[in-house]
Design a protein around this motif. Sequence first.
Motif, PDB file in Angstrom:
ATOM      1  N   VAL A   1       8.547   1.792  -9.346  1.00 57.45           N
ATOM      2  CA  VAL A   1       8.010   2.043 -10.685  1.00 57.45           C
ATOM      3  C   VAL A   1       6.638   2.700 -10.582  1.00 57.45           C
ATOM      4  O   VAL A   1       5.819   2.330  -9.732  1.00 57.45           O
ATOM      5  CB  VAL A   1       7.928   0.730 -11.485  1.00 57.45           C
ATOM      6  CG1 VAL A   1       7.502   0.998 -12.910  1.00 57.45           C
ATOM      7  CG2 VAL A   1       9.269   0.020 -11.465  1.00 57.45           C
ATOM      8  N   HIS A   2       6.378   3.667 -11.482  1.00 54.70           N
ATOM      9  CA  HIS A   2       5.086   4.377 -11.493  1.00 54.70           C
ATOM     10  C   HIS A   2       4.436   4.379 -12.861  1.00 54.70           C
ATOM     11  O   HIS A   2       3.529   5.179 -13.107  1.00 54.70           O
ATOM     12  CB  HIS A   2       5.279   5.816 -10.995  1.00 54.70           C
ATOM     13  CG  HIS A   2       5.347   5.925  -9.504  1.00 54.70           C
ATOM     14  ND1 HIS A   2       4.334   6.449  -8.733  1.00 54.70           N
ATOM     15  CD2 HIS A   2       6.303   5.536  -8.631  1.00 54.70           C
ATOM     16  CE1 HIS A   2       4.669   6.405  -7.453  1.00 54.70           C
ATOM     17  NE2 HIS A   2       5.863   5.866  -7.364  1.00 54.70           N
ATOM     18  N   VAL A   3       4.846   3.503 -13.750  1.00 54.13           N
ATOM     19  CA  VAL A   3       4.187   3.331 -15.043  1.00 54.13           C
ATOM     20  C   VAL A   3       3.986   1.841 -15.274  1.00 54.13           C
ATOM     21  O   VAL A   3       4.693   1.008 -14.699  1.00 54.13           O
ATOM     22  CB  VAL A   3       5.022   3.947 -16.195  1.00 54.13           C
ATOM     23  CG1 VAL A   3       5.162   5.441 -16.023  1.00 54.13           C
ATOM     24  CG2 VAL A   3       6.393   3.294 -16.299  1.00 54.13           C
TER      25      VAL A   3
ATOM     26  N   LYS B   1       6.600  -5.009  -4.026  1.00 50.17           N
ATOM     27  CA  LYS B   1       6.000  -4.172  -2.986  1.00 50.17           C
ATOM     28  C   LYS B   1       6.218  -2.684  -3.262  1.00 50.17           C
ATOM     29  O   LYS B   1       5.406  -1.848  -2.850  1.00 50.17           O
ATOM     30  CB  LYS B   1       6.609  -4.526  -1.625  1.00 50.17           C
ATOM     31  CG  LYS B   1       6.210  -5.880  -1.088  1.00 50.17           C
ATOM     32  CD  LYS B   1       4.783  -5.901  -0.598  1.00 50.17           C
ATOM     33  CE  LYS B   1       4.627  -5.103   0.685  1.00 50.17           C
ATOM     34  NZ  LYS B   1       3.254  -5.196   1.248  1.00 50.17           N
ATOM     35  N   ASN B   2       7.300  -2.353  -3.963  1.00 51.55           N
ATOM     36  CA  ASN B   2       7.623  -0.946  -4.217  1.00 51.55           C
ATOM     37  C   ASN B   2       6.964  -0.385  -5.467  1.00 51.55           C
ATOM     38  O   ASN B   2       7.128   0.807  -5.754  1.00 51.55           O
ATOM     39  CB  ASN B   2       9.141  -0.774  -4.338  1.00 51.55           C
ATOM     40  CG  ASN B   2       9.823  -0.765  -2.986  1.00 51.55           C
ATOM     41  OD1 ASN B   2       9.223  -0.407  -1.975  1.00 51.55           O
ATOM     42  ND2 ASN B   2      11.077  -1.174  -2.953  1.00 51.55           N
ATOM     43  N   VAL B   3       6.240  -1.200  -6.217  1.00 52.54           N
ATOM     44  CA  VAL B   3       5.564  -0.691  -7.416  1.00 52.54           C
ATOM     45  C   VAL B   3       4.492   0.317  -7.000  1.00 52.54           C
ATOM     46  O   VAL B   3       3.607   0.024  -6.199  1.00 52.54           O
ATOM     47  CB  VAL B   3       4.940  -1.841  -8.224  1.00 52.54           C
ATOM     48  CG1 VAL B   3       4.086  -1.296  -9.359  1.00 52.54           C
ATOM     49  CG2 VAL B   3       6.014  -2.746  -8.783  1.00 52.54           C
ATOM     50  N   GLY B   4       4.585   1.534  -7.521  1.00 54.03           N
ATOM     51  CA  GLY B   4       3.624   2.587  -7.183  1.00 54.03           C
ATOM     52  C   GLY B   4       3.824   3.211  -5.830  1.00 54.03           C
ATOM     53  O   GLY B   4       3.012   4.024  -5.383  1.00 54.03           O
ATOM     54  N   ARG B   5       4.912   2.896  -5.134  1.00 54.20           N
ATOM     55  CA  ARG B   5       5.141   3.416  -3.788  1.00 54.20           C
ATOM     56  C   ARG B   5       5.628   4.858  -3.852  1.00 54.20           C
ATOM     57  O   ARG B   5       6.460   5.218  -4.680  1.00 54.20           O
ATOM     58  CB  ARG B   5       6.172   2.549  -3.067  1.00 54.20           C
ATOM     59  CG  ARG B   5       6.404   2.942  -1.611  1.00 54.20           C
ATOM     60  CD  ARG B   5       7.486   2.088  -0.997  1.00 54.20           C
ATOM     61  NE  ARG B   5       7.811   2.517   0.353  1.00 54.20           N
ATOM     62  CZ  ARG B   5       8.868   2.113   1.039  1.00 54.20           C
ATOM     63  NH1 ARG B   5       9.722   1.270   0.474  1.00 54.20           N
ATOM     64  NH2 ARG B   5       9.101   2.546   2.257  1.00 54.20           N
TER      65      ARG B   5
END
Length: 562
Positions: free
Chosen positions: A162-164, A263-267
């Motif tokens: 996720v990027h928002v 861990k994958n938020v903003g990755r």
Amino acid sequence: MSEELASGPKESPPAPQAEPGEVWKKGGRLLSVLLAVNVLLLAGTLVSGGAFNKVAVYDTDVFALLTAMLLLATLWILFYLLCTARCPEAVPYRDPHAGPIWLRGGLVLFGICTLVMDVFKTGYYSSFFGCQSAIKILYPIIQAVFVIIQTYFLWVSAKDCVHVHLDLTRCGLMFTLTTNLAIWMAAVVDESMHQAHSYSSALGNTSHTRVAPDLERADSPAGDPCPCSTAICQIFQNSYFYLYPFNIEYSLFASTMLYVMWKNVGRLLASTPGHGHVPSPVNFLRETFFAGPILGLLLFLLGLAVFITYEVQVSDEEGHTEQALVIYYSFNIACLGLMTLVSLSGSVIYRFDRRAMDHHKNPTRTLDVALLMGAALGQYAISYYSIVAVVVGTPRDLLGGLDLAHALLMIAQHTFQNVFIIESLHRGPPGAEPHDNPPKDPCQGLIFANQDALHSLPACPPSPRLAGPSSAGPQEAVAIILAPRGHWRRRCLKDISLFLLFCNVILWILPAFGARPHFSSTVEVEFYGYSLWAAIVNVCLPFGIFYRMHAVSSLLEVYVLS
């Protein structure tokens, strides 16, 4: 030289600028972790406090807190699905390693069993609706709704990067993870106290613990306004306790998937290559020697027979407890010994494996390794306590020797199986064998091969020595030549993975569904005393049970990677 000194040191190139939403990445993670820690400590305090008589924490307080957490987590999941995930460019990348199909399939299976448990719980508390708090009936209903929504959420969003709404998403994921851990703690306490109550009643030690409120009713005075006296009430009560292991595993499976999402938020991912193919059911056993799955299935069926025999004899009033313990320990010693040897053979096979080690960043693999190592500590602790009790204690009988051998083999099996699984997870997929100084011409390194056979190889481009169209790359050509050499190793590794998988499943079933030789055997109880030994087992055994099911998930991935 003087000019260089005068001009000063050269300026290093500017570091790449992070995206605006990622400037405070570590701060956002810290905020979400602090939220999770505080909520988890509050839930743990209430859940553990409600398990003892002298603590004025009532079951309604625990149910009220868990219900509130379930409602808040459900609202956040709905917000994520309806708002966050639908924003433009919300999920530009998807982690190919996160949420494999076997993990999501296990989540669905355990989720269905949890829903059945909630139905039984609702029926049980509804049996005496007039004298119970409404929160006891409301809690299993809210949990069922939460399980349905969360299972769908993890099925469709487990791979999201996720990027928002970065900080909100991190806090929401951590809060949902904490909710699952709180449900896990409540289920573990309830189920452990239920098992301890069964054995302590036989030993006359019922004053040490207060089990769940529904079990406390059995020891309450005859004037209890809420007796579970009807047949349907007894059926509901006994049924939902047998479904607790599935609820426990569901909460832990969901927690691991939520952690990877956190861990994958903003990755940022450069690309999203596949993590190897997933074998279809038709081809699942095709590339094995069948020895591993057949032997594993036989041990699984034998373990079920041992479990039934143990449960019948240990509860028999004719004094067959010692015979049941001998059968139980003998089976476990044989199974653990075979698993240790098979894990060692797998590690030896890897000494001849030319596949390169995979050093890429992989949050899923990092979590798998941490959970395997951490969960094994619970069984390590029980084993070392048993070793001390047998070696230092005065009795020297058959049960003591079997208990000692079982504890030693349990330590060895966990150690060597962890080594095998962790090394397997860090191996590259098939075809990742390193090649020293690969030639630019794919046919240049094949000068000693059969020239007639090379004419049928589609990987070689037209050259003065070899004519014909080219339709594949140089690595495919080398893979075709090297495939037969490593074929037996891959088959052996698949057999080993499936054998260990079946063994871990039966070793999960035995303690998860009530086989507790820790209390039936008097060696540790007499050495440490009932209260201390019960506390050790009830704290450490849930981690050992979780280890088995997590090992099953990891071994499925090892099978695919082999």
